[in-house]
Design an enzyme around this catalytic site. Structure first.
Site, PDB file in Angstrom:
ATOM      1  N   GLU A  22      -9.909   4.068   5.978  1.00 22.90           N
ATOM      2  CA  GLU A  22      -9.114   4.511   7.121  1.00 22.90           C
ATOM      3  C   GLU A  22      -9.949   5.259   8.169  1.00 22.90           C
ATOM      4  O   GLU A  22      -9.815   5.014   9.361  1.00 22.90           O
ATOM      5  CB  GLU A  22      -7.916   5.357   6.669  1.00 22.90           C
ATOM      6  CG  GLU A  22      -6.872   4.568   5.854  1.00 22.90           C
ATOM      7  CD  GLU A  22      -6.273   3.365   6.579  1.00 22.90           C
ATOM      8  OE1 GLU A  22      -6.459   3.225   7.810  1.00 22.90           O
ATOM      9  OE2 GLU A  22      -5.605   2.543   5.910  1.00 22.90           O
ATOM     10  N   GLU A  71      -5.608  -2.828  12.510  1.00 20.68           N
ATOM     11  CA  GLU A  71      -5.271  -3.640  11.329  1.00 20.68           C
ATOM     12  C   GLU A  71      -6.204  -4.847  11.224  1.00 20.68           C
ATOM     13  O   GLU A  71      -6.615  -5.230  10.130  1.00 20.68           O
ATOM     14  CB  GLU A  71      -3.806  -4.086  11.361  1.00 20.68           C
ATOM     15  CG  GLU A  71      -2.777  -2.959  11.514  1.00 20.68           C
ATOM     16  CD  GLU A  71      -2.962  -1.784  10.584  1.00 20.68           C
ATOM     17  OE1 GLU A  71      -3.553  -1.933   9.496  1.00 20.68           O
ATOM     18  OE2 GLU A  71      -2.511  -0.666  10.957  1.00 20.68           O
ATOM     19  N   GLU A  76       0.853  -1.177   0.000  1.00 20.80           N
ATOM     20  CA  GLU A  76       0.000   0.000   0.000  1.00 20.80           C
ATOM     21  C   GLU A  76       0.899   1.241   0.000  1.00 20.80           C
ATOM     22  O   GLU A  76       1.881   1.279   0.740  1.00 20.80           O
ATOM     23  CB  GLU A  76      -0.913   0.029   1.225  1.00 20.80           C
ATOM     24  CG  GLU A  76      -1.926   1.174   1.136  1.00 20.80           C
ATOM     25  CD  GLU A  76      -2.889   1.232   2.325  1.00 20.80           C
ATOM     26  OE1 GLU A  76      -2.755   0.437   3.269  1.00 20.80           O
ATOM     27  OE2 GLU A  76      -3.769   2.087   2.273  1.00 20.80           O
ATOM     28  N   GLY A  89       3.102   2.495  10.839  1.00 22.21           N
ATOM     29  CA  GLY A  89       2.927   1.727  12.065  1.00 22.21           C
ATOM     30  C   GLY A  89       2.694   0.254  11.774  1.00 22.21           C
ATOM     31  O   GLY A  89       3.338  -0.615  12.351  1.00 22.21           O
ATOM     32  N   ALA A  90       1.764  -0.006  10.861  1.00 21.22           N
ATOM     33  CA  ALA A  90       1.435  -1.398  10.537  1.00 21.22           C
ATOM     34  C   ALA A  90       0.577  -1.444   9.283  1.00 21.22           C
ATOM     35  O   ALA A  90       0.062  -0.420   8.836  1.00 21.22           O
ATOM     36  CB  ALA A  90       0.675  -2.051  11.685  1.00 21.22           C
ATOM     37  N   MET A  91       0.436  -2.662   8.732  1.00 21.73           N
ATOM     38  CA  MET A  91      -0.252  -2.816   7.453  1.00 21.73           C
ATOM     39  C   MET A  91      -1.134  -4.064   7.464  1.00 21.73           C
ATOM     40  O   MET A  91      -0.693  -5.140   7.863  1.00 21.73           O
ATOM     41  CB  MET A  91       0.805  -2.887   6.334  1.00 21.73           C
ATOM     42  CG  MET A  91       0.243  -3.140   4.961  1.00 21.73           C
ATOM     43  SD  MET A  91      -0.823  -1.765   4.435  1.00 21.73           S
ATOM     44  CE  MET A  91      -1.931  -2.643   3.342  1.00 21.73           C
ATOM     45  N   GLU A  92      -2.353  -3.887   6.947  1.00 22.91           N
ATOM     46  CA  GLU A  92      -3.413  -4.893   7.073  1.00 22.91           C
ATOM     47  C   GLU A  92      -3.445  -5.947   5.974  1.00 22.91           C
ATOM     48  O   GLU A  92      -4.526  -6.474   5.672  1.00 22.91           O
ATOM     49  CB  GLU A  92      -4.764  -4.163   7.108  1.00 22.91           C
ATOM     50  CG  GLU A  92      -5.204  -3.525   5.755  1.00 22.91           C
ATOM     51  CD  GLU A  92      -4.839  -2.062   5.585  1.00 22.91           C
ATOM     52  OE1 GLU A  92      -3.881  -1.589   6.233  1.00 22.91           O
ATOM     53  OE2 GLU A  92      -5.506  -1.380   4.786  1.00 22.91           O
ATOM     54  N   HIS A 135      -9.515  -3.867   9.719  1.00 18.46           N
ATOM     55  CA  HIS A 135      -9.465  -3.663   8.267  1.00 18.46           C
ATOM     56  C   HIS A 135      -9.867  -4.926   7.503  1.00 18.46           C
ATOM     57  O   HIS A 135     -10.214  -4.847   6.326  1.00 18.46           O
ATOM     58  CB  HIS A 135      -8.039  -3.298   7.831  1.00 18.46           C
ATOM     59  CG  HIS A 135      -7.739  -1.825   7.786  1.00 18.46           C
ATOM     60  ND1 HIS A 135      -8.593  -0.898   7.222  1.00 18.46           N
ATOM     61  CD2 HIS A 135      -6.649  -1.121   8.203  1.00 18.46           C
ATOM     62  CE1 HIS A 135      -8.033   0.308   7.299  1.00 18.46           C
ATOM     63  NE2 HIS A 135      -6.864   0.204   7.897  1.00 18.46           N
TER      64      HIS A 135
END
Ligand code: BES
Ligand code: ZN
Length: 854
Positions: free
Chosen positions: A317, A295, A126, A258-261, A298
């Site tokens: 988001e 996450e 992303e 921070g983080a990714m789903e 999501h």
């Protein structure tokens, strides 16, 4: 000025130009042959031309790829390499596209696409990173199932979905859920797992894993519990169940966000998942719980229902931030979470909305989409959903959400689709409400009141200042939650939501025995700036009596700001009545410790600068700093005799537990310690530092000592103790700068950039130093201009390494027009210097030009 920049006229993308892709993607099969500098990616993709296609150009995105071969239905073809991808002549019937490319993960310091972090392969796709892995229609409305084969000698090789086979040197994965390429993920390396499991409400067993580098196993338990709580909460509150047999989380050290789903394979910045009492503070624990939830949520709001195009980013988001805030409120304290969110909104989103980077939650144009993962898209996007929920009511909200999941599962949607489910579920016309998505800027709401013969009238006037590209604004729908108190402190009218829809509007309340005190914008029911002439004694009254905890805090916060503004503008002494009110509150053991800690936390210096600016003054950062120091010193002196007792009474005994209750008590205790440290020469803090068995108390003691310039020995000891723990060292770096006096801030930061443990390649470390510099208001804005210069130099150096992180950090300059002409000239010179850098990235170029042109 900027002719050195290669992207002097970069391409701009517009929402209005949306056109669907001309081909269906039936299936994607990828084979990776991993090698640090020469990974081969083979793709086999079945395309079918759409019968009704508006545009049948066969264009695949691709960047930084070496194309080795391309075939259609097994026959080699010649593709035309064009800007940003390739074109090819293709059949008008279903065909199999195959391509082989080579990429260089080890050289990928931008951390987008396939890259290496500490010897481990990982991906971040992303928004538009998949095009750095292979040629593909890299847009969220193209969804397909993915089958992935990974060949390599890494002990653990993961991708999305379920494992379908593995052997010596290979592993295969299949994800049955069609997904856009931005949700693709691959991880390979020497990893160990912390396992867990969850049984869904329909009885399906899901295997859970948190994968980390050897040595980090002991920091996974909290994250695992947070994941299980999130899975349960989404079932209980939204009726949403997990949809695969496996859910993996991986921790990586080098990560831009921070983080990714990614579907079934979330990838986390290690700072947002690894936790232990010895190395993490209460604030870290709270953030980790929230981000794991975010996450995970999501999976439905983002993955099962995704975005048609990146202009719709707030669809996933904003909604997911709203959901994770609901979760945190349920797990911890609802009012505390609301207060924290409003503090963050005012600190990050309001300045954005009032400056050169202002844009609506759904922007209509961009050059680089990575620059639009903003506080406005996220936090204001969530606020807009909160307003919608308040306007339609809870039952209608969940009715609309059920309809959303039922109607749009498996689709790539727009804000129009989202609003339509609310219209259909409630019968309400949301066309005026939709302005929240298209208009930028924070509305000002001016309130006046009138009382005669038992009737009380509140009049509201709304207006929104111009923002870039939007000189005129129409009135919006603003839900204004209001309650009324009688002068003796009783609530005479409970909370009621007034709906503002016009530029000027009045509401009356009858049958009141005396003129009430209004409590307006309860729970911060809309992201607006309230303007009302009132007195400090009325604010103190609300701080003592309001039944809405948010507005009680807000009254205290407004008082705190008034007192500091008066100190800055008139050189006034700290207001005695306010000091008394604070003292009373701190000593009041009936009050929630977390709430007392929040009221005792001073408004940030940049918040005071923002307030002065809103009122037409030019903020002087040094004066704001001095006022803040004087105030805190006076407060400490006023409380002097009771501080040791208060410190003792609020100390949390027993083993450390990172729950909301303990965190609230420790927050209050830390505030008291920092006041005490100003008076006792650091004795108590040194004792706490020496005996602390958890990071929250160790860090609080160290921060108090360093702020008082009494922490040299402890800072050294802290370094010795933690030099091998990357995440704790980030705290150490940041704290040196956060505690520095204004005149030494830039020099301290500069010295730290020479430290052997400083690195441009690790975004956490870079942010620890440069983020702390930008966050030290008086230091960053010191009249010498050294802060501006140092940040600009480092941004220029970082840009060729990691454009995305550079561009995000440029926003530290966004408030530049608030300050005096000398500072403006200094910042302008730095911005122009950045813009003149040869080879400047498109990311940074866009951010800096927007800041300069407004
Ligand atoms: N989808 C984003 C991560 C992302 C952002 C990837 C930008 C690529 C570009 C993720 O869901 C997210 O929003 N993460 C947030 C944290 C969250 C708790 C708001 C982040 O990374 O800061
Ligand atoms: Zn997100």
């Amino acid at each position: 000025m900027n002719d050195a920049a290669p992207n002097a006229a970069p391409q701009t993308f517009y929402l209005k130009d949306y056109k669907p892709f001309g081909y269906e993607v039936e299936s994607v099969k990828l084979t990776f042959q991993l090698s640090p500098n020469a990974t081969k990616v083979h793709s086999a993709i079945r395309f079918t031309p759409k019968a009704d296609a508006e545009d049948n150009r066969f264009f695949l995105h691709g960047e930084q790829l070496s194309l080795i071969s391309a075939k259609i239905d097994g026959t080699p073809v010649t593709a035309r390499l064009v800007d940003g991808g390739l074109e090819c002549d293709v059949p008008r019937t279903s065909f199999l596209w195959e391509a082989e490319v080579e990429i260089d993960p080890a050289a990928n310091t931008a951390l987008e696409g396939l890259y290496m972090s500490n010897g481990m392969y990982c991906t971040q796709c992303e928004a538009e990173g998949f095009r750095k892995i292979t040629y593909y229609p890299d847009r969220p409305d193209v969804m397909s199932t993915f089958t992935v084969r990974i060949e390599g000698d890494e002990p653990v090789m993961l991708s999305n979905g379920n494992p379908t086979g593995a052997g010596e040197g290979w592993a295969e994965w299949h994800d049955p859920w069609p997904k856009p390429a931005y949700l693709f993920a691959l991880v390979a390396g020497d990893l160990v797992n912390h396992p867990g499991s969850f049984t869904t409400k329909s009885g399906k067993d899901v295997e859970l894993n948190i994968w980390v580098r050897p040595g980090d196993e002991g920091k996974c338990a909290f994250g695992m519990e947070a994941l299980k709580k999130s899975m349960k909460w989404d079932e209980d509150v939204y009726g949403l169940e997990y949809d695969l047999d496996l859910f993996n989380i991986v921790a990586v050290d080098d990560f831009n966000m921070g983080a990714m789903e990614n579907k079934g394979l979330n990838i986390f910045n290690s700072s947002c998942v690894l936790a232990s009492p010895e190395t993490s503070t209460d604030a870290n624990f709270e953030r980790i719980e929230a981000i794991i939830a975010h996450e995970y949520f999501h999976n439905w709001t983002g993955n099962r229902i995704t975005c048609r195009d990146w202009f719709q980013l707030c669809l996933k988001e904003g909604l997911t931030v709203f959901r994770d805030a609901q979760f945190t409120a349920d797990m911890r304290s609802e009012p505390v979470k609301r207060i924290e969110d409003v503090i963050a909104l005012r600190a990050r989103q309001f300045p954005e909305d009032g400056g050169p980077l202002a844009h609506p939650p759904r922007p209509e144009e961009f050059q680089e989409i990575n620059n639009f993962y903003t506080a406005t898209v996220y936090e204001k996007g969530a606020e807009v959903i909160g307003m919608l929920k308040r306007l339609v009511g809870d039952d209608n909200y969940y009715k609309a959400l059920n309809l959303y999941f039922e109607r749009h599962d498996g689709q790539a949607c727009t804000i129009e689709d989202w609003l339509k489910v609310f219209e259909d579920a409630t019968g309400r016309d949301l066309s005026q409400f939709k302005l929240w998505y298209s208009q930028a800027g924070t509305p000002r709401v001016k309130v006046t009141e009138d009382y005669a013969d038992g009737t009380y009238t509140l009049t509201f006037e709304q207006s929104t200042p111009p923002t870039p590209g939007q000189p005129e604004k129409a009135p919006r729908v603003i839900p204004m939650a209001v309650g009324l108190l009688s002068p003796n402190g009783d609530e005479v009218r409970g909370t009621q939501v007034l709906e503002l829809t016009e530029a000027k509007q009045s509401f009356t309340f009858d049958g009141l025995a005396s003129k009430p005190v209004p409590s307006i914008l309860r729970e911060f029911s809309a992201p607006v700036i309230l303007e009302r002439e009132t007195t400090n004694s009325e604010r103190a009254f609300l701080l003592a009596h309001d039944t809405d905890p948010f507005n009680r805090w807000e009254a205290g916060n407004a008082l705190a700001k008034e007192v500091r503004v008066a100190m800055v503008l008139d050189g006034a002494a700290p207001d005695a009545a306010y000091l008394d009110a604070l003292e009373k509150l701190v000593r009041d053991d009936e009050q929630d410790p977390a709430f007392r800690a929040l009221v005792l936390s001073p408004p940030s210096q940049s918040d005071i600068a923002q307030t002065l600016h809103e009122r037409g003054h030019t903020p002087d950062p040094q004066k704001i700093y001095d006022a803040s120091e004087t105030f805190t010193q006076t407060l400490a002196q006023q409380l002097e005799t009771s501080l040791p007792r208060l410190y003792a009474a609020t100390t949390v005994e027993g083993p450390y537990v990172p729950d909301a209750d303990g965190a609230g008590k420790r927050a209050l205790n830390s505030r008291i310690l920092s006041l005490l440290t100003r008076l006792d020469g650091g004795e108590q803090a040194a004792r706490q530092y020496a005996s602390a068995d958890n990071m929250t108390q160790q860090y609080a003691a160290l921060a108090a000592l360093m702020k008082a310039e009494k922490g040299e020995a402890q800072s050294k000891a802290f370094f010795e103790q933690w030099q091998d723990d990357r995440l704790v060292m980030d705290k150490w770096f940041a704290l040196q700068i956060a505690c520095a006096a204004p005149e030494t801030t830039a020099a301290t930061a500069k010295e730290l950039t020479q430290h052997p443990l400083f690195s441009m390649k690790n975004p956490n470390r870079f942010r620890a130093v440069m983020g702390a510099l930008a966050g030290n208001h008086a230091g960053f804005h010191h009249a010498s201009g050294a802060g501006y210069q140092l940040l600009a130099e480092n941004l220029i150096a970082l840009d060729s390494v990691n454009p995305q992180t550079t561009a995000r950090m440029c926003a530290a300059f966004q408030t530049w027009k608030r300050y005096d002409s000398k500072r403006q000239a200094q910042i302008q010179a730095e911005l122009e210097r950045i813009l003149a850098t040869s080879g400047l990235s498109r990311d940074t170029h866009e951010m800096v030009s927007r800041m300069l042109s407004a």
